[in-house]
Design a protein around this motif. Structure first.
Motif, short mmCIF file in Angstrom:
data_model
loop_
_atom_site.label_atom_id
_atom_site.label_comp_id
_atom_site.label_asym_id
_atom_site.label_seq_id
_atom_site.Cartn_x
_atom_site.Cartn_y
_atom_site.Cartn_z
N ASP A 1 1.01 -1.76 0.02
CA ASP A 1 0.01 -0.12 -0.26
C ASP A 1 1.04 0.91 0.21
OD1 ASP A 1 -2.68 -1.87 0.23
OD2 ASP A 1 -2.27 -1.85 2.00
N LYS A 2 1.88 1.32 -0.43
CA LYS A 2 2.46 2.69 -0.68
C LYS A 2 3.60 2.25 -1.91
CE LYS A 2 4.87 2.39 3.95
NZ LYS A 2 5.95 2.00 5.05
N PRO A 3 2.49 3.60 -2.38
CA PRO A 3 3.74 4.07 -4.56
C PRO A 3 5.23 3.50 -4.49
CG PRO A 3 2.94 5.76 -2.91
CD PRO A 3 3.08 5.11 -2.13
N LEU A 4 5.18 2.66 -4.84
CA LEU A 4 7.19 2.41 -5.77
C LEU A 4 7.86 3.19 -5.59
CD1 LEU A 4 6.64 -0.69 -8.27
CD2 LEU A 4 6.99 -0.62 -6.24
N LYS A 5 7.38 5.17 -5.28
CA LYS A 5 8.47 5.72 -5.64
C LYS A 5 9.20 6.28 -4.69
CE LYS A 5 4.91 9.17 -5.49
NZ LYS A 5 4.32 10.13 -6.80
N ASN A 6 7.63 5.65 -3.04
CA ASN A 6 8.32 5.93 -2.35
C ASN A 6 9.41 4.83 -0.92
OD1 ASN A 6 7.48 7.85 -2.52
ND2 ASN A 6 5.09 7.58 -1.05
N MET A 7 9.35 3.34 -2.26
CA MET A 7 10.63 2.65 -1.38
C MET A 7 11.94 2.04 -3.06
SD MET A 7 8.20 0.97 0.41
CE MET A 7 8.72 -0.56 0.39
N LYS A 8 13.57 2.24 -2.24
CA LYS A 8 13.88 1.78 -2.48
C LYS A 8 14.23 0.51 -2.52
CE LYS A 8 18.56 3.42 -1.56
NZ LYS A 8 19.65 4.40 -0.60
N GLY B 1 5.82 5.26 -11.04
CA GLY B 1 5.98 5.65 -9.75
C GLY B 1 4.81 5.78 -8.38
N ASP B 2 4.07 5.61 -8.89
CA ASP B 2 2.98 5.51 -8.32
C ASP B 2 1.86 3.85 -7.54
OD1 ASP B 2 2.72 8.59 -7.76
OD2 ASP B 2 1.42 8.81 -9.68
N SER B 3 2.41 3.23 -8.55
CA SER B 3 1.48 1.71 -8.79
C SER B 3 2.30 1.29 -7.18
CB SER B 3 2.31 1.33 -9.50
OG SER B 3 2.17 1.57 -11.02
N VAL B 4 1.11 0.46 -6.61
CA VAL B 4 1.59 -0.13 -5.17
C VAL B 4 1.18 -0.80 -5.16
CG1 VAL B 4 0.59 2.58 -4.10
CG2 VAL B 4 -1.27 0.47 -4.83
N ILE B 5 2.25 -2.34 -4.23
CA ILE B 5 1.42 -3.40 -4.71
C ILE B 5 0.65 -3.52 -3.04
CG2 ILE B 5 2.66 -5.63 -3.58
CD1 ILE B 5 5.38 -4.45 -4.93
N ARG B 6 -0.25 -4.42 -2.69
CA ARG B 6 -1.23 -4.93 -2.32
C ARG B 6 -1.32 -6.09 -1.95
NH1 ARG B 6 -4.19 -2.25 -6.29
NH2 ARG B 6 -4.69 -0.25 -5.35
N GLU B 7 -1.96 -6.48 -0.55
CA GLU B 7 -1.78 -7.88 -0.59
C GLU B 7 -3.36 -8.81 -1.32
OE1 GLU B 7 -3.59 -10.50 3.58
OE2 GLU B 7 -3.46 -8.36 3.68
N GLY B 8 -2.73 -10.06 -2.07
CA GLY B 8 -2.69 -10.54 -2.16
C GLY B 8 -2.87 -11.23 -4.13
N ASP B 9 -1.83 -9.70 -4.17
CA ASP B 9 -1.45 -9.62 -6.03
C ASP B 9 -0.13 -10.29 -5.96
OD1 ASP B 9 -2.37 -6.90 -5.60
OD2 ASP B 9 -1.16 -5.54 -5.64
#
Length: 453
Positions: free
Chosen positions: A396-403, A424-432
């Motif tokens: 649930d965090k945008p990829l651009k905020n993850m290293k 960059g705005d994509s997020v990974i969620r539970e179940g993906d």
């Protein structure tokens, strides 16, 4: 992890190279002293000379405290006995066996527990499945499926007439008019993880992530003319050819198979009633002309000799066969082969090893382990699929905020059956389901490993 590899043939040698490079404790068993010595010289492994199905040899190899036995000899019966004996000595050991004889397929599946098998592999059948996939979607050199077939990583070559030649990746979507992601490029034997400023050149082999629905659009907009395959010529009557012809018969394709051995032709004719079996020498150009090679939609060269397969494939390419697929087993110089116009190349040993590597990594992490592992770019990169089984710190965090670690690319994310090529705005969620491509030397066991601590 302690692993015993019994049988150091083509698949066994490839596994030895891959697993020893990953730091596993490897012990080899084989009846040929020369084979063992050659591998001990090249890799950091132990070796035991002897019959892998005997208690004495297995005990000498340390089966008592081994985590995994991989039985890869050329005899199915020996592999089964080896697995059963190992499990009898060490009930906690995992066992993987190579089973290739079609007569045993159903039996081994139904009696997997009786034979004490954790996993069975069939390199020839896996190769046939891969060839069939290529025949169904001509135009690509290779296809790897992820997310239950919703997304693929496909390989294309940029030739002198390609619309991709001299195009920067930032301009790619304008040229092909569909959403894809170039996740790796193989240029002169070196793999590159490209950014938007990377310019494609003639001779590049590119690995493209796309939804399955976009593949036809991709080929069409690149001007790659694809013709539905109806007539296939297969050279060689080995197990790959048998499994392939059997499947192509079910697909309704017309199959012509050329095999030199008359006795084997009789056996194939009984097993493949809809396939035209020709008892002749596929290396004879007169035979290929007589059997109307030029009118075929596809040529598959699957004899037991790599050199012969390449020569026949070169001949087929020269005479205008739309799709040529070449089976290779022994050749190791990928850069040399890459320069030859022999169409798509299929390596049964590599396809087999991919499944075994995935199983081994799953043994490390029963939760969050890779769903599938595919070697791409001549083994210089990996595409790994993960299922997000529980909520994690990166969810649930945008990829651009993850290293994300260097030389790792998040290639696609599938949310509830909908595939997204991430930004960059994509997020990974539970179940993906998440597919990553890595060119790093260290192993990615679980999705958590792609992020910096």
């Amino acid at each position: 992890m302690k692993i015993i590899i019994a049988g150091v043939g083509k698949v066994g040698s490839t596994l030895t190279r891959q697993l020893s490079a990953s730091g596993y404790d490897i012990t080899l068993i084989d009846v040929k002293q020369q084979v063992l010595e050659a591998n001990v010289e090249k890799y950091d492994v132990m070796a035991v000379l002897g019959n892998c199905a005997t208690m004495e040899t297995l005990l000498q190899a340390g089966v008592n405290d081994a985590d995994l036995l991989i039985a890869m000899t050329g005899a199915d019966e020996l592999n089964l006995l080896c697995s059963m004996t190992a499990h009898g000595i060490n009930p906690n050991i995992h066992t993987i066996a190579r089973i290739c004889n079609p007569d045993y397929t159903d039996q081994v599946y139904k009696m997997q527990k009786t034979f004490a098998l954790s996993l069975t592999v069939n390199p020839e059948k896996q190769a046939a499945i891969e060839i069939e996939r290529l025949l169904k979607f001509p135009g690509f050199l290779k296809r790897d499926s992820f997310a239950k077939g919703r997304v693929e990583i496909v390989e294309l070559r940029v030739d002198e007439r390609s619309r991709l030649s001299n195009v920067a990746l930032s301009e790619l979507n304008r040229v092909i008019k569909c959403r894809v992601l170039v996740c790796a490029v193989l240029r002169r034997g070196d793999v590159v993880a490209p950014d938007g400023s990377f310019v494609l050149r003639e001779g590049d082999r590119i690995f493209v992530t796309a939804s399955t629905e976009s593949l036809a659009t991709l080929l069409d907009n690149l001007g790659i003319i694809t013709k539905k395959v109806n007539h296939v010529m297969i050279c060689g009557g080995g197990r790959v050819s048998y499994y392939l012809a059997q499947q192509l018969e079910k697909d309704g394709m017309t199959v012509r198979l050329i095999e030199k051995d008359p006795k084997h032709c009789e056996e194939l004719a009984a097993l493949l009633p809809k396939t035209e079996i020709i008892n002749d020498d596929a290396s004879n150009t007169f035979v290929l002309k007589r059997e109307n090679l030029e009118s075929c939609d596809a040529l598959v060269t699957a004899t037991g000799m790599d050199e012969l397969n390449m020569i026949i494939s070169l001949y087929g390419t020269k005479h205008g066969v739309s799709q040529v697929i070449t089976k290779l087993g022994h050749m190791e110089n990928g850069s040399m082969i890459d320069q030859l116009p022999i169409g798509s190349t299929i390596w049964p040993k590599d396809l087999c090893c991919n499944g075994i590597v995935r199983y081994i990594r799953a043994m490390h992490n029963q939760t969050g382990a890779a769903v599938s592992v595919h070697s791409i770019a001549d083994g210089k990169a990996e595409a790994i699929e993960f299922h997000v089984e529980e909520k994690k710190p990166y969810c649930d965090k945008p990829l651009k905020n993850m290293k994300v670690k260097q030389n790792i690319l998040v290639a696609c994310i599938t949310h509830g059956g909908v595939t997204e090529l991430p930004g960059g705005d994509s997020v990974i969620r539970e179940g993906d389901t998440v597919v990553v491509v890595t060119t790093r030397n260290d192993i990615i066991y679980k999705l958590d490993d792609i992020f910096e601590a």
